[in-house]
Design a protein around this motif. Structure first.
Motif, short mmCIF file in Angstrom:
data_model
loop_
_atom_site.label_atom_id
_atom_site.label_comp_id
_atom_site.label_asym_id
_atom_site.label_seq_id
_atom_site.Cartn_x
_atom_site.Cartn_y
_atom_site.Cartn_z
N LEU A 235 46.11 38.70 43.50
CA LEU A 235 45.68 39.96 44.12
C LEU A 235 44.19 39.94 44.42
CD1 LEU A 235 46.51 42.77 45.05
CD2 LEU A 235 46.13 43.58 42.72
N GLY A 236 43.39 39.40 43.50
CA GLY A 236 41.95 39.33 43.70
C GLY A 236 41.54 38.43 44.85
N ALA B 151 46.66 42.37 37.00
CA ALA B 151 46.66 41.71 38.30
C ALA B 151 45.27 41.72 38.92
CB ALA B 151 47.65 42.39 39.24
N ILE B 152 44.45 42.68 38.54
CA ILE B 152 43.09 42.78 39.07
C ILE B 152 42.07 42.17 38.12
CG2 ILE B 152 41.26 44.39 39.75
CD1 ILE B 152 43.55 46.29 40.69
N LEU C 78 37.74 38.95 37.40
CA LEU C 78 36.77 39.49 38.36
C LEU C 78 35.43 38.77 38.26
CD1 LEU C 78 37.45 43.32 38.13
CD2 LEU C 78 38.11 41.75 39.94
N SER C 79 34.98 38.55 37.05
CA SER C 79 33.75 37.79 36.80
C SER C 79 34.14 36.53 36.05
CB SER C 79 32.77 38.62 35.96
OG SER C 79 32.45 39.82 36.58
N ASP C 80 34.79 35.63 36.75
CA ASP C 80 35.36 34.48 36.05
C ASP C 80 34.27 33.52 35.56
OD1 ASP C 80 34.72 32.62 38.09
OD2 ASP C 80 36.65 32.89 39.07
N VAL C 81 34.68 32.65 34.67
CA VAL C 81 33.76 31.74 33.99
C VAL C 81 32.97 30.89 34.99
CG1 VAL C 81 33.63 29.78 32.39
CG2 VAL C 81 35.14 31.71 31.88
N GLU C 82 33.62 30.41 36.05
CA GLU C 82 32.92 29.59 37.05
C GLU C 82 31.82 30.38 37.74
OE1 GLU C 82 35.34 27.45 39.86
OE2 GLU C 82 36.83 27.00 38.32
#
Length: 195
Positions: free
Chosen positions: A5-6, A54-55, A139-143
């Protein structure tokens, strides 16, 4: 953003069009947003049965009553321009000024035909910064956080506090049952250390 979804939402978001027609407010509970979400939920790989996950990613530490209370009041409306800018950032993969879609408009507003990227190195080296992020955050993923940290490599290390919480996702930081102990107490301590 790394959920189906993102990834799909910014590609399908037509906020640029609604901005042209003068729709200034993006209401996530409104009819247009509901129709947009319904269309996205029909795509393969998008699971809207647990819309929060999902978000935001798989949150570890939420309780149902807190989520229900949160969803009665959130999410709030924002300027359509904010949503367009978010979609542009996700699509382009660069944190840059708002793209007005035309070189002449960009020239008027930011002095260049293409919007310039934000220069993270302009942040004062001695500005105290606290960054807290989770290993399950979609939303603020590790990468993405690591990319930010790479841009902050010039920063005074004594002024940079980083907290990584492996099992947490985006909503855990706001309303997780352990947020006070795991996050909020560290934020308060950070500010107290700056006095």
């Amino acid at each position: 953003m790394n959920t189906a979804l993102g990834v799909l939402a910014p590609r399908g978001f037509v906020g640029e069009i609604t901005t042209l027609f003068g729709i200034a407010e993006f209401n996530p509970k409104g009819q247009e947003a509901s129709a947009f979400l319904k269309a996205l939920c029909g795509h393969p790989g998008v699971n809207c049965y647990d819309l929060l996950s999902a978000i935001t990613g798989n949150n570890c530490c939420l309780n149902a009553s807190t989520v229900d209370l949160f969803l009665k009041n959130e999410p709030q409306s924002t300027a359509t321009k904010n949503m367009v800018h978010l979609a542009q950032t996700v699509r382009e993969g660069i944190i840059e000024n708002f793209d007005y879609g035309r070189p002449d408009y960009n020239m008027m507003r930011c002095g260049e035909p293409r919007p310039p990227a934000y220069n993270i190195s302009n942040i004062a080296r001695d500005l105290p910064i606290f960054i807290s992020y989770g290993g399950q955050d979609a939303l603020s993923d590790v990468e993405d956080v690591q990319l930010l940290l790479d841009h902050l490599n010039f920063h005074d290390v004594s002024k940079l506090s980083i907290q990584y919480i492996q099992d947490s996702a985006h909503a855990d930081f706001i309303m997780g049952i352990n947020a006070k102990d795991v996050v909020y107490n560290q934020v308060v301590q950070f500010f107290e250390n700056q006095q």
